[in-house]
Design a protein around this motif. Structure first.
Motif, mmCIF file in Angstrom:
data_model
loop_
_atom_site.group_PDB
_atom_site.id
_atom_site.type_symbol
_atom_site.label_atom_id
_atom_site.label_comp_id
_atom_site.label_asym_id
_atom_site.label_seq_id
_atom_site.Cartn_x
_atom_site.Cartn_y
_atom_site.Cartn_z
ATOM 1 N N ALA A 111 66.495 29.785 29.224
ATOM 2 C CA ALA A 111 66.338 30.024 30.663
ATOM 3 C C ALA A 111 66.861 28.853 31.471
ATOM 4 C CB ALA A 111 64.864 30.280 30.980
ATOM 5 N N LEU A 112 66.806 27.639 30.893
ATOM 6 C CA LEU A 112 67.274 26.461 31.625
ATOM 7 C C LEU A 112 68.795 26.344 31.601
ATOM 8 C CD1 LEU A 112 64.678 23.753 30.564
ATOM 9 C CD2 LEU A 112 64.941 24.784 32.806
ATOM 10 N N THR A 113 69.467 27.041 30.687
ATOM 11 C CA THR A 113 70.914 26.877 30.595
ATOM 12 C C THR A 113 71.681 28.180 30.830
ATOM 13 O OG1 THR A 113 70.476 26.926 28.231
ATOM 14 C CG2 THR A 113 71.127 24.828 29.165
ATOM 15 N N LEU A 114 71.258 29.256 30.198
ATOM 16 C CA LEU A 114 72.004 30.514 30.337
ATOM 17 C C LEU A 114 71.717 31.157 31.685
ATOM 18 C CD1 LEU A 114 71.499 32.101 26.813
ATOM 19 C CD2 LEU A 114 73.191 30.451 27.564
ATOM 20 N N ASP A 115 72.436 32.223 31.986
ATOM 21 C CA ASP A 115 72.157 32.939 33.230
ATOM 22 C C ASP A 115 70.858 33.732 33.072
ATOM 23 O OD1 ASP A 115 74.025 35.946 32.811
ATOM 24 O OD2 ASP A 115 73.599 34.390 31.336
ATOM 25 N N ALA A 116 70.211 33.999 34.200
ATOM 26 C CA ALA A 116 68.859 34.544 34.186
ATOM 27 C C ALA A 116 68.733 35.872 33.430
ATOM 28 C CB ALA A 116 68.349 34.671 35.607
ATOM 29 N N PRO A 117 69.620 36.859 33.647
ATOM 30 C CA PRO A 117 69.437 38.128 32.926
ATOM 31 C C PRO A 117 69.466 37.955 31.405
ATOM 32 C CG PRO A 117 70.969 38.407 34.719
ATOM 33 C CD PRO A 117 70.717 36.944 34.629
ATOM 34 N N SER A 118 70.415 37.130 30.904
ATOM 35 C CA SER A 118 70.469 36.909 29.457
ATOM 36 C C SER A 118 69.178 36.276 28.973
ATOM 37 C CB SER A 118 71.628 35.981 29.094
ATOM 38 O OG SER A 118 72.820 36.431 29.608
ATOM 39 N N ALA A 119 68.695 35.270 29.728
ATOM 40 C CA ALA A 119 67.476 34.577 29.312
ATOM 41 C C ALA A 119 66.302 35.535 29.254
ATOM 42 C CB ALA A 119 67.182 33.430 30.275
ATOM 43 N N MET A 120 66.225 36.439 30.251
ATOM 44 C CA MET A 120 65.094 37.370 30.260
ATOM 45 C C MET A 120 65.193 38.376 29.119
ATOM 46 S SD MET A 120 64.813 37.722 34.324
ATOM 47 C CE MET A 120 63.777 39.152 34.394
#
Lengths: 169, 315
Positions: free
Chosen positions: A45-54
């Protein structure tokens, strides 16, 4: 590129999960182990874009819910880690996060994640007593913060090298 | 996008402000996705909660178990040599302390055996009576614990490295050389998930050794280590004595075989309000150091590994 990133992230989650159930119980305090999957989700979540992280948070949660020896109602970790990924993606700053910010994010994420899981257990009627619950949450947060310096830097490095937008910074 | 890194200079401030707008649009986690994923989680919870043992999630559990079981077993095997390391560094003092404790325990046990002969005979007689008709011979499939559920999940389950290909099925009794460990919940081809008797949801039919009274042994979650059981007797008038041994009661078709030692009574509480006796049981099994366990299978079961028969023979 996105697909490769998600694949690497899911592999990281799988490794974290196996270590969490097979290695760390040997050093656990009263059976409470560091939640490595949560650390990977926070790192994403700190590095990737938000949708991927979720999406990664949801996947990691489903794995935690289903891979043996899990026996609780499935979907509880999925819920907890989705919310964790959402919150961690929100607190992310526009600059490279400082060490203190990462530790604070991990502590908050660990508290929120473990609490959501514990509360969902109370709601479904298979949780423990509240003092026991609070003790577990406190120790879990402590564990996660203790492991942050060893887990998060290499994770952040791997994830940001995969992200073309952050690779230049 | 070069300004995203945020330089420390005064001109960096301006760039950062402009960059922030773009960042907002890129970084703001989409609420619609959050709602979708939360709804997916809640759906999963609902499906699994109301499905019970034949919930639609069960095939997914099994498939993931098939995939992760061998990996967990391999990791546990790789880790095993290192978990023994702390036992190498022990002082002479701690060793002699242990010898003293063990000697004390030994003499204690000897005196117990001397006085418990009568009860033991009675127990054996009873077992013989009730079970003479059926085949007592149970074979043991040996297995090792490869994964533990963490306390954060508030359930006490472990994975063992033997599954349906070794002849193991759901509801089989799991023991180790100290006593009852738990029962098999579900199996994959190479692994099985075991519910420990210390889990708050575990209920074992128990029998007090000295009085033959029956009751139910529950796991508790109050103690921090969680390694304490609770016995409630069916007959409220009977008070279990301290140091009484509790064995499984065993029922035909039920998950636990009869006569497996469970634990020892350490404390007895009488609750006036509930008019029942609550006894605290200390299990014989050390649940923080589970390693080799045996799964009780019907004798003659075909298995892909060596099976220990009731008479001690290896097959």
């Amino acid at each position: 590129m996105t697909r490769a990133r998600l694949l690497v992230a899911i592999v990281a989650v799988a490794i974290a999960l196996v270590l969490q159930v097979s290695l760390f119980p040997h050093v656990a305090w009263h059976g409470i182990v560091p939640n490595l999957c949560l650390l990977v989700v926070v790192g994403a979540a700190l590095t990737l874009d938000a949708p991927s992280a979720m999406l990664l948070g949801f996947t990691a949660g489903v794995l935690l819910d289903l891979v043996p020896p899990a026996d609780h109602v499935a979907g509880r970790w999925a819920l907890a880690l989705t919310v964790v990924a959402f919150l961690a993606a929100r607190v992310r700053q526009d600059v490279k996060p400082t060490a203190a910010a990462v530790v604070a994010t991990v502590a908050a994420a660990s508290f929120v994640g473990t609490s959501i899981f514990a509360l969902s257990g109370l709601f479904l009627g298979d949780g423990g007593s509240v003092p026991h619950l609070l003790e577990v949450i406190a120790v879990a947060v402590l564990w996660d913060v203790l492991l942050t310096p060893f887990v998060l830097p290499p994770l952040l490095k791997v994830f940001s090298s995969l992200d073309p937008r952050l690779a230049t910074t | 996008m070069a300004g995203l890194g945020g330089g420390g200079t005064s001109s960096g401030r301006e760039r950062r402000w402009r960059g922030l707008d773009r960042l907002e649009s890129r970084n703001r986690p989409p609420r619609s996705l959050l709602v979708a994923l939360v709804l997916a989680s809640v759906t999963l919870i609902t499906l699994d909660f109301h499905g019970g043992t034949d919930s639609p999630v069960e095939p997914a559990r099994r498939a993931l178990g098939e995939a992760f079981g061998p990996v967990e077993a391999a990791t546990a095997a790789a880790v095993r040599p290192f978990t023994a390391v702390p036992t190498w560094f022990r002082t002479k003092g701690s060793l002699s302390d242990e010898i003293r404790d063990l000697e004390a325990e030994n003499s204690d046990l000897r005196s117990q055996v001397a006085s418990a002969g009568f009860e033991k005979n009675r127990l054996e007689e009873y077992d013989g009576l009730t079970q003479s008709a059926e085949n007592l011979g149970q074979a043991l499939v040996p297995a090792r614990v490869v994964a533990y559920a963490s306390s954060q999940t508030f359930s006490k389950t472990v994975t063992i490295d033997a599954g349906s290909s070794s002849g193991i099925g759901p509801d089989m009794t799991v023991v180790n050389n100290d006593g009852l460990v738990g029962r098999v919940l579900r199996v994959t081809r190479t692994t099985a998930t075991v519910l420990l008797i210390t889990d708050p949801e575990s209920i074992v039919g128990g029998r007090v050794g000295s009085s033959m009274e029956i009751g139910f042994v529950h796991g508790t979650d109050d103690s921090p280590a969680g390694d304490e059981l609770e016995l409630r007797l069916v007959d409220d008038a009977v008070v279990p004595a301290k140091h009484d041994t509790v064995v499984t009661w065993g029922s035909s078709g039920g998950p636990y075989e009869a006569g497996v030692p469970v634990g020892r009574v350490t404390d007895v509480y009488s609750s006036l309000r509930e008019t029942s006796q609550r006894a605290v049981i200390e299990p014989f099994v050390d649940f923080s150091a589970l390693d080799v366990v045996g799964v009780m299978v019907p004798t003659g079961t075909t298995s892909d590994r060596a099976v220990i028969e009731a008479d001690g023979a290896l097959r």
